[in-house]
Design a protein around this motif. Structure first.
Motif, PDB file in Angstrom:
ATOM      1  N   GLY A  21      37.806 -23.286  15.619  1.00 39.47           N
ATOM      2  CA  GLY A  21      36.713 -22.634  14.886  1.00 39.47           C
ATOM      3  C   GLY A  21      35.354 -23.024  15.439  1.00 39.47           C
ATOM      4  N   THR A  22      34.399 -23.186  14.542  1.00 37.19           N
ATOM      5  CA  THR A  22      33.018 -23.466  14.925  1.00 37.19           C
ATOM      6  C   THR A  22      32.954 -24.795  15.683  1.00 37.19           C
ATOM      7  N   ALA A  23      33.403 -25.860  15.034  1.00 34.57           N
ATOM      8  CA  ALA A  23      33.323 -27.179  15.659  1.00 34.57           C
ATOM      9  C   ALA A  23      34.378 -27.333  16.747  1.00 34.57           C
ATOM     10  N   GLY A  24      35.573 -26.819  16.509  1.00 36.63           N
ATOM     11  CA  GLY A  24      36.698 -27.056  17.427  1.00 36.63           C
ATOM     12  C   GLY A  24      36.419 -26.548  18.834  1.00 36.63           C
ATOM     13  N   LEU A  42      44.653 -26.131  19.308  1.00 40.77           N
ATOM     14  CA  LEU A  42      45.665 -25.375  18.566  1.00 40.77           C
ATOM     15  C   LEU A  42      44.934 -24.591  17.482  1.00 40.77           C
ATOM     16  N   GLU A  43      45.016 -23.277  17.509  1.00 42.78           N
ATOM     17  CA  GLU A  43      44.344 -22.453  16.499  1.00 42.78           C
ATOM     18  C   GLU A  43      45.395 -21.628  15.753  1.00 42.78           C
ATOM     19  N   ALA A  44      45.328 -21.705  14.417  1.00 43.15           N
ATOM     20  CA  ALA A  44      46.345 -21.028  13.609  1.00 43.15           C
ATOM     21  C   ALA A  44      46.220 -19.504  13.640  1.00 43.15           C
ATOM     22  N   THR A  70      40.505 -13.578   8.261  1.00 41.26           N
ATOM     23  CA  THR A  70      40.031 -14.358   7.111  1.00 41.26           C
ATOM     24  C   THR A  70      41.193 -15.020   6.382  1.00 41.26           C
ATOM     25  N   TRP A  71      40.991 -16.289   6.020  1.00 38.96           N
ATOM     26  CA  TRP A  71      41.935 -16.973   5.124  1.00 38.96           C
ATOM     27  C   TRP A  71      41.478 -16.712   3.687  1.00 38.96           C
ATOM     28  N   PRO A  72      42.339 -16.119   2.866  1.00 42.53           N
ATOM     29  CA  PRO A  72      41.899 -15.843   1.480  1.00 42.53           C
ATOM     30  C   PRO A  72      42.214 -17.001   0.539  1.00 42.53           C
ATOM     31  N   GLY A  96      36.566 -19.271  14.143  1.00 42.30           N
ATOM     32  CA  GLY A  96      36.665 -19.708  12.742  1.00 42.30           C
ATOM     33  C   GLY A  96      35.632 -19.011  11.883  1.00 42.30           C
ATOM     34  N   SER A  97      34.991 -19.766  11.012  1.00 44.43           N
ATOM     35  CA  SER A  97      34.052 -19.171  10.062  1.00 44.43           C
ATOM     36  C   SER A  97      32.785 -18.664  10.740  1.00 44.43           C
ATOM     37  N   SER A  98      32.483 -19.152  11.961  1.00 45.40           N
ATOM     38  CA  SER A  98      31.289 -18.608  12.638  1.00 45.40           C
ATOM     39  C   SER A  98      31.535 -17.159  13.067  1.00 45.40           C
ATOM     40  N   ILE A 100      32.974 -14.908  10.951  1.00 43.82           N
ATOM     41  CA  ILE A 100      32.895 -13.990   9.788  1.00 43.82           C
ATOM     42  C   ILE A 100      31.697 -14.308   8.899  1.00 43.82           C
ATOM     43  N   ASN A 101      30.879 -15.258   9.324  1.00 44.83           N
ATOM     44  CA  ASN A 101      29.811 -15.666   8.397  1.00 44.83           C
ATOM     45  C   ASN A 101      28.627 -14.713   8.444  1.00 44.83           C
ATOM     46  N   PHE A 102      27.577 -15.047   7.708  1.00 41.13           N
ATOM     47  CA  PHE A 102      26.467 -14.105   7.536  1.00 41.13           C
ATOM     48  C   PHE A 102      25.359 -14.335   8.574  1.00 41.13           C
ATOM     49  N   MET A 103      25.637 -15.198   9.566  1.00 40.76           N
ATOM     50  CA  MET A 103      24.848 -15.313  10.800  1.00 40.76           C
ATOM     51  C   MET A 103      23.461 -15.950  10.628  1.00 40.76           C
ATOM     52  N   CYS A 104      23.215 -16.566   9.472  1.00 41.72           N
ATOM     53  CA  CYS A 104      21.886 -17.147   9.215  1.00 41.72           C
ATOM     54  C   CYS A 104      21.778 -18.518   9.893  1.00 41.72           C
ATOM     55  N   TRP A 105      20.711 -18.720  10.650  1.00 48.95           N
ATOM     56  CA  TRP A 105      20.519 -19.995  11.367  1.00 48.95           C
ATOM     57  C   TRP A 105      19.439 -20.806  10.666  1.00 48.95           C
ATOM     58  N   ALA A 244      49.887 -23.049  14.220  1.00 49.30           N
ATOM     59  CA  ALA A 244      49.400 -23.751  13.019  1.00 49.30           C
ATOM     60  C   ALA A 244      49.901 -25.187  13.019  1.00 49.30           C
ATOM     61  N   ALA A 245      48.971 -26.134  13.057  1.00 50.66           N
ATOM     62  CA  ALA A 245      49.377 -27.547  13.019  1.00 50.66           C
ATOM     63  C   ALA A 245      49.940 -27.867  11.640  1.00 50.66           C
ATOM     64  N   HIS A 246      51.002 -28.663  11.618  1.00 50.85           N
ATOM     65  CA  HIS A 246      51.589 -29.101  10.340  1.00 50.85           C
ATOM     66  C   HIS A 246      51.243 -30.543  10.030  1.00 50.85           C
ATOM     67  N   PRO A 582      25.197 -24.390   6.559  1.00 53.79           N
ATOM     68  CA  PRO A 582      25.688 -25.521   7.372  1.00 53.79           C
ATOM     69  C   PRO A 582      26.045 -25.254   8.822  1.00 53.79           C
ATOM     70  N   MET A 583      26.043 -23.984   9.249  1.00 53.93           N
ATOM     71  CA  MET A 583      26.581 -23.726  10.592  1.00 53.93           C
ATOM     72  C   MET A 583      25.866 -24.529  11.680  1.00 53.93           C
ATOM     73  N   ALA A 584      24.537 -24.562  11.661  1.00 49.98           N
ATOM     74  CA  ALA A 584      23.802 -25.284  12.711  1.00 49.98           C
ATOM     75  C   ALA A 584      24.208 -26.760  12.701  1.00 49.98           C
TER      76      ALA A 584
HETATM   77  C1  LIG Z   1      31.687 -15.837   4.447  1.00 48.40           C
HETATM   78  C2  LIG Z   1      30.898 -16.972   4.993  1.00 48.40           C
HETATM   79  C3  LIG Z   1      29.532 -16.823   5.196  1.00 48.40           C
HETATM   80  C4  LIG Z   1      28.795 -17.883   5.712  1.00 48.40           C
HETATM   81  N1  LIG Z   1      27.501 -17.672   6.082  1.00 48.40           N
HETATM   82  C5  LIG Z   1      26.827 -18.645   6.741  1.00 48.40           C
HETATM   83  C6  LIG Z   1      25.543 -18.399   7.292  1.00 48.40           C
HETATM   84  O1  LIG Z   1      25.013 -17.292   7.240  1.00 48.40           O
HETATM   85  N2  LIG Z   1      24.907 -19.439   7.896  1.00 48.40           N
HETATM   86  C7  LIG Z   1      25.449 -20.690   7.992  1.00 48.40           C
HETATM   87  O2  LIG Z   1      24.800 -21.606   8.502  1.00 48.40           O
HETATM   88  N3  LIG Z   1      26.699 -20.932   7.511  1.00 48.40           N
HETATM   89  C8  LIG Z   1      27.397 -19.925   6.934  1.00 48.40           C
HETATM   90  N4  LIG Z   1      28.677 -20.146   6.515  1.00 48.40           N
HETATM   91  C9  LIG Z   1      29.257 -21.490   6.702  1.00 48.40           C
HETATM   92  C10 LIG Z   1      29.636 -21.793   8.153  1.00 48.40           C
HETATM   93  O3  LIG Z   1      30.078 -20.639   8.809  1.00 48.40           O
HETATM   94  C11 LIG Z   1      30.741 -22.840   8.134  1.00 48.40           C
HETATM   95  O4  LIG Z   1      30.326 -23.950   7.373  1.00 48.40           O
HETATM   96  C12 LIG Z   1      31.121 -23.358   9.518  1.00 48.40           C
HETATM   97  O5  LIG Z   1      31.354 -22.279  10.382  1.00 48.40           O
HETATM   98  C13 LIG Z   1      32.349 -24.240   9.385  1.00 48.40           C
HETATM   99  O6  LIG Z   1      32.766 -24.705  10.638  1.00 48.40           O
HETATM  100  P1  LIG Z   1      34.076 -25.622  10.786  1.00 48.40           P
HETATM  101  O7  LIG Z   1      34.228 -25.890  12.217  1.00 48.40           O
HETATM  102  O8  LIG Z   1      33.963 -26.750   9.835  1.00 48.40           O
HETATM  103  O9  LIG Z   1      35.277 -24.707  10.239  1.00 48.40           O
HETATM  104  P2  LIG Z   1      35.764 -23.276  10.731  1.00 48.40           P
HETATM  105  O10 LIG Z   1      34.754 -22.618  11.582  1.00 48.40           O
HETATM  106  O11 LIG Z   1      36.180 -22.545   9.500  1.00 48.40           O
HETATM  107  O12 LIG Z   1      37.019 -23.589  11.641  1.00 48.40           O
HETATM  108  C14 LIG Z   1      38.271 -24.018  11.190  1.00 48.40           C
HETATM  109  C15 LIG Z   1      39.328 -23.426  12.096  1.00 48.40           C
HETATM  110  O13 LIG Z   1      40.544 -24.130  11.903  1.00 48.40           O
HETATM  111  C16 LIG Z   1      41.607 -23.206  11.896  1.00 48.40           C
HETATM  112  N5  LIG Z   1      42.728 -23.838  11.196  1.00 48.40           N
HETATM  113  C17 LIG Z   1      42.831 -24.100   9.870  1.00 48.40           C
HETATM  114  N6  LIG Z   1      43.992 -24.730   9.611  1.00 48.40           N
HETATM  115  C18 LIG Z   1      44.625 -24.882  10.809  1.00 48.40           C
HETATM  116  C19 LIG Z   1      45.863 -25.459  11.200  1.00 48.40           C
HETATM  117  N7  LIG Z   1      46.696 -26.015  10.312  1.00 48.40           N
HETATM  118  N8  LIG Z   1      46.216 -25.428  12.519  1.00 48.40           N
HETATM  119  C20 LIG Z   1      45.391 -24.873  13.443  1.00 48.40           C
HETATM  120  N9  LIG Z   1      44.223 -24.291  13.108  1.00 48.40           N
HETATM  121  C21 LIG Z   1      43.832 -24.313  11.810  1.00 48.40           C
HETATM  122  C22 LIG Z   1      41.024 -21.997  11.200  1.00 48.40           C
HETATM  123  O14 LIG Z   1      41.766 -20.822  11.448  1.00 48.40           O
HETATM  124  C23 LIG Z   1      39.621 -21.959  11.794  1.00 48.40           C
HETATM  125  O15 LIG Z   1      39.580 -21.225  13.004  1.00 48.40           O
HETATM  126  C24 LIG Z   1      29.443 -19.121   5.984  1.00 48.40           C
HETATM  127  C25 LIG Z   1      30.810 -19.263   5.773  1.00 48.40           C
HETATM  128  C26 LIG Z   1      31.550 -18.202   5.314  1.00 48.40           C
HETATM  129  C27 LIG Z   1      33.035 -18.372   5.148  1.00 48.40           C
END
Ligand SMILES: Cc1cc2nc3c(=O)[nH]c(=O)nc-3n(C[C@H](O)[C@H](O)[C@H](O)COP(=O)(O)OP(=O)(O)OC[C@H]3O[C@@H](n4cnc5c(N)ncnc54)[C@H](O)[C@@H]3O)c2cc1C
Length: 615
Positions: A21-24, A42-44, A70-72, A96-98, A100-105, A244-246, A582-584
Motif C-alpha cells: 500500500g502507501t507505506a509498503g 506481498l500484497e493481498a 476496496t476492503w469493506p 493501498g488506500s492512497s 482510493i483516497n480523496f487525494m488531499c495533501w 495474503a499474509a497469514h 495522514p497520507m503525507a
Molecule cells: C476513503 C479514504 C479517503 C482518504 N482520504 C485521504 C486524503 O484525502 N488525504 C489523506 O492524507 N489521507 C486520506 N486517507 C487516509 C490515507 O489514505 C491512509 O491513512 C494511508 O494511505 C494509509 O497508508 P498505510 O500504508 O498505512 O495503509 P494502506 O495504504 O491501506 O496499505 C495497506 C495495504 O496492505 C494490504 N494488506 C492488508 N492485509 C494484508 C495481508 N494480510 N497480506 C498482504 N497485504 C495486505 C492492503 O491490501 C493494502 O494494500 C483516506 C483513506 C481512505 C480509506
C-alpha cells in the motif's frame, strides 16, 4: 511485471514487506535502491494499475462498491450511536488506500510531530519529518493566474518548504472554480486568519491545499505511480500480488527475543512460505497490521488465549490506543445562477458521460479536487472553549488512576492542545453534496462544508476474534465514549452553520439544506451528529510507537518489542493523532523507516535534544 509464485514460494529475501500500500511500496522502493539487497512485497489485492476508475480524480467514494479495489471492513455496533456500525473502507491492491483516497495533501502542525518525540520517541520530530516528507514530494506550483485568483490566502510557495524533486507528483487540480475561493473568503470574513505556513508546520487558518495529482495527465498520483511503476524492473525487487499474509514465522533467538524467519501466506487457495534473512516489515495498514501480529503470537495474553494462539511475546498495548478522525457535512442548496458547476452534475447520466469525455482531454469536473481548508483552534470557533477545557481537565484528573499506562500523558498533551488553541478542528469545502439526513434533490447543486475532528479523546481497539486469518478482527472505535469529543464536535458544527450567514456564501445559497432549519438547539445538533457523522478513514495507533511500559508496540526504530527483526511501518505506529489527513505522514514514516532500516538514520543521534546540543 509482478512476480510469479515460483519466484517467491520457499525463496529467500533480505526483507519481506507485508502490504503493497502507501507505506509498503515506499519502503520497498527505498530499500531496493541498494542493488545488493533483495526485497519482496506481498500484497493481498491485485495490481489495479491503469484503472481509469482509480486514476480519475473527483471520483470520491466511487471505489467503495468495487471489492477489487476496496476492503469493506466494518466496525462493531457503537453503543453511543444507537448501535450503528460503520464501514471502514480501505484500499486494496498496489497503492493501498492512497489508490482510493480523496487525494488531499496536508501536513500536521510542527508541535504535533514534536509531540511524538515528547512521548518517548527520539528522532521523531518536525525537523526530521520535514526532511523525510520532502523526499516523497514532487510539487508543481500552480499557474500565475490561479495564484492571482486566490491571493487572499498564502499562495507564496517560496515560503511553503514543500519538496519538488520527489517521485509523488503534487499539484493543484486542473479545475478550480470560483466556489472554493468564495468559501475561503467567507471564512476570512468570519474572522479566521490565513494560515501562515500551511504545509510547513503552521497550518492554523485558511488555505488551499494541493492534491496527489498529475498536472499533465490530470490523474491521481499515489504510491503505485510514484514508487512501484518507476522501480518495477529492479532485479532485486519482487512484488507478488493476490498474496495474503497469514502470519509471521518466528523462532526464539539466543538473546531471549523472537526472530522472524519468514512469512506464511495464501496464494491461489494454497498456503506458501517465504524466508526473510533480515527483517519482516508489516505495512498492512492501521487495521490489519495488529491482526497479523496477533496471529503470529504477539500481543495481549487475554486476546491470544481466547483465540487459541500460543503467546510468544506479550505486548499489552497491541491493538489498544486506537484513534479516529470523524467528519460531518453541512450542505447548502446553491442558487441556480451562481455561474459555476459542482460535482452534483455528475449524478446525471448525460452530464456524467460528457465529463468522462472531457476528462480524457484534461478538462471538466473530473479534474476537480478537494482543496479549500481551514484548521482551527477550539477557541477560534466557540466561546465555550475554556469551559470545555476545564470540564475535561477535571474529568481527566478524577480518572487519572484508572487509565491504561501512558494514556494520562497523551491526555495531558491533548488538554494542552485545547488550551493553546491547537488546530484540532478542521473545516473542508466540498464542491457538491456530501451530507445527511436528506438526500439531494434532482437537478439541484450544493455546497457542503465538512466539520472534522482531529484530536479525539475516545480510544478504541482492534483485536482478532479468531485464529482464522480470513475472519476480520473486531474494529471498535468507541465513538464518543469520551463526552468531550461530542462537546467539541457540537461547537464545530454550530460554527460551520454560522458560516452560512456570512458573505459571500450567503449570497450564493438558497438555504441550509442539511441538517436544515428544524435543527435548532444544542440537543438537536448533538442528535444530528450522532445520526449523520462519518469516519474520515484515518484510524491509527493500534501498534503505537511508545515506550513499552506506556502501551507501546514498536520502539523508535519501528521494531516490535520482544523481537529482533519485526517492524511495523504504516499508520498504525502513530502514537497520537494530529491535525492533518495522514497520507503525507504515512509517506514520511516510510521514508524515515527506510533510512532507519538501512542504518542511515539513528533516532538517538537525530533527537531534538541531540540536535539542540550540537547546534
Ligand atoms: C476513503 C479514504 C479517503 C482518504 N482520504 C485521504 C486524503 O484525502 N488525504 C489523506 O492524507 N489521507 C486520506 N486517507 C487516509 C490515507 O489514505 C491512509 O491513512 C494511508 O494511505 C494509509 O497508508 P498505510 O500504508 O498505512 O495503509 P494502506 O495504504 O491501506 O496499505 C495497506 C495495504 O496492505 C494490504 N494488506 C492488508 N492485509 C494484508 C495481508 N494480510 N497480506 C498482504 N497485504 C495486505 C492492503 O491490501 C493494502 O494494500 C483516506 C483513506 C481512505 C480509506
Amino acid at each position: 511485471m509482478t512476480a510469479t509464485i515460483d519466484q517467491v514460494s520457499t525463496k529467500f529475501f533480505d526483507y519481506v514487506i507485508v502490504g503493497g500500500g502507501t507505506a509498503g511500496l515506499t519502503l520497498a522502493a527505498r530499500l531496493s535502491e541498494d542493488p545488493d539487497v533483495s526485497v519482496l512485497v506481498l500484497e493481498a489485492g491485485g495490481a489495479n494499475l491503469d484503472e481509469p476508475g482509480i486514476l480519475r480524480p473527483a471520483s470520491w467514494g466511487s471505489h467503495f462498491t468495487n471489492t477489487s479495489w476496496t476492503w469493506p471492513y466494518k466496525t462493531i455496533k457503537q453503543k453511543e450511536l444507537g448501535d450503528a456500525d460503520y464501514f471502514w473502507f480501505r484500499g486494496k491492491g498496489l497503492g493501498g488506500s492512497s489508490g482510493i483516497n480523496f487525494m488531499c495533501w496536508t501536513k500536521p502542525p510542527k508541535e504535533e510531530i514534536d509531540e511524538f518525540e515528547k512521548l518517548g520517541n527520539p528522532g521523531w520530530n518536525w525537523q526530521n519529518y520535514e526532511r523525510y516528507v520532502a523526499k516523497t514530494e514532487g510539487f508543481y506550483s500552480p499557474s500565475e493566474e490561479v495564484i492571482k485568483r486566490n491571493d487572499n490566502v498564502n499562495m507564496n510557495f517560496d515560503t511553503w518548504k514543500i519538496g519538488r524533486d520527489g517521485p509523488l507528483k503534487l499539484a493543484y487540480p486542473g479545475k478550480i472554480d470560483a466556489l472554493e475561493n468564495k468559501v475561503l473568503q467567507t471564512m476570512l470574513n468570519a474572522g479566521l486568519p490565513k494560515a501562515p505556513h500551511p504545509l510547513s508546520g503552521d497550518p492554523k487558518g485558511v488555505f488551499l491545499i494541493p492534491n496527489t495529482y498529475d498536472p499533465v495527465k490530470h490523474t491521481r498520483t499515489y504510491s503505485a505511480t510514484a514508487f512501484y511503476v518507476p522501480n518495477k524492473d529492479r532485479p532485486n525487487l519482487k512484488v507478488l500480488i493476490n498474496a495474503a499474509a497469514h502470519r509471521i514465522i518466528t523462532q526464539p533467538a539466543t538473546n531471549g527475543k523472537l526472530s522472524a524467519v519468514g512469512v506464511e501466506f495464501e496464494y491461489d487457495g494454497k498456503i506458501h512460505t517465504v524466508n526473510a534473512q533480515k527483517d519482516v516489515c508489516l505495512a498492512a495498514g492501521g487495521l490489519k497490521s495488529p491482526q497479523l501480529l496477533e496471529l503470529s503470537g504477539i500481543g495481549r495474553r487475554d486476546v491470544l488465549e481466547k483465540i487459541g494462539v500460543s503467546l510468544k511475546a506479550e505486548l499489552p498495548g497491541l491493538g489498544e490506543n486506537v484513534q479516529e478522525h470523524m467528519f460531518i457535512g453541512i450542505s447548502w442548496e446553491l442558487k441556480d445562477d451562481v455561474g459555476f458547476e459542482t460535482v452534483d452534475l455528475l449524478r446525471d447520466a448525460t452530464h456524467n458521460a460528457k465529463h468522462l469525455d472531457l476528462h480524457a482531454l484534461g478538462e471538466g469536473l473530473y479534474t476537480r479536487g478537494i482543496i479549500g481548508f481551514a484548521f482551527n483552534g477550539l477557541n477560534q470557533l466557540s466561546s465555550l472553549a475554556d469551559t470545555i477545557y476545564e470540564k475535561t481537565k477535571a474529568k481527566v484528573l478524577a480518572n487519572k488512576d484508572k487509565y491504561p499506562p501512558g494514556l494520562l500523558e497523551q491526555y495531558n498533551i491533548q488538554l494542552d492542545r485545547i488550551k493553546r488553541g491547537a488546530p484540532g478542528q478542521e473545516i473542508i469545502c466540498i464542491p457538491g453534496f456530501l451530507s445527511g439526513p436528506n438526500p439531494p434533490k434532482e437537478g439541484k447543486s450544493y455546497i457542503t462544508i465538512l466539520a472534522a475532528m482531529n484530536h479525539c479523546f475516545s480510544r478504541g481497539s482492534i483485536h482478532s476474534t479468531s485464529i482464522d486469518p480470513h475472519k476480520e478482527p473486531e474494529f471498535d472505535p468507541r465513538y464518543f465514549e469520551q463526552e468531550v469529543d461530542l462537546d467539541i464536535f457540537t461547537e464545530s458544527v454550530k460554527y460551520v452553520r454560522r458560516l452560512g450567514e456570512v458573505a459571500p456564501l450567503k449570497d450564493i445559497t438558497v438555504n441550509e439544506y442539511n441538517p436544515g432549519p428544524s435543527v435548532k438547539d444544542d440537543a438537536q445538533v448533538r442528535d444530528f451528529i450522532k445520526k449523520c457523522m462519518n469516519t474520515t478513514w484515518h484510524t491509527s495507533s493500534a501498534c503505537s510507537m511508545l515506550p513499552k511500559e506506556k502501551g507501546g508496540v514498536v520502539d523508535p526504530e519501528l521494531r516490535v518489542y520482544g523481537t529482533n527483526n519485526i517492524r511495523v511501518v504504516d499508520l498504525s505506529v502513530v502514537p497520537l493523532q494530529f491535525a492533518a489527513h495522514p497520507m503525507a505522514t504515512v509517506f514520511a514514516i516510510a521514508e524515515q523507516g527506510a533510512d532507519i532500516i538501512k542504518g542511515k538514520f539513528n533516532p538517538l543521534e537525530a533527537s531534538l535534544e541531540k540536535l539542540k546540543i550540537s547546534a
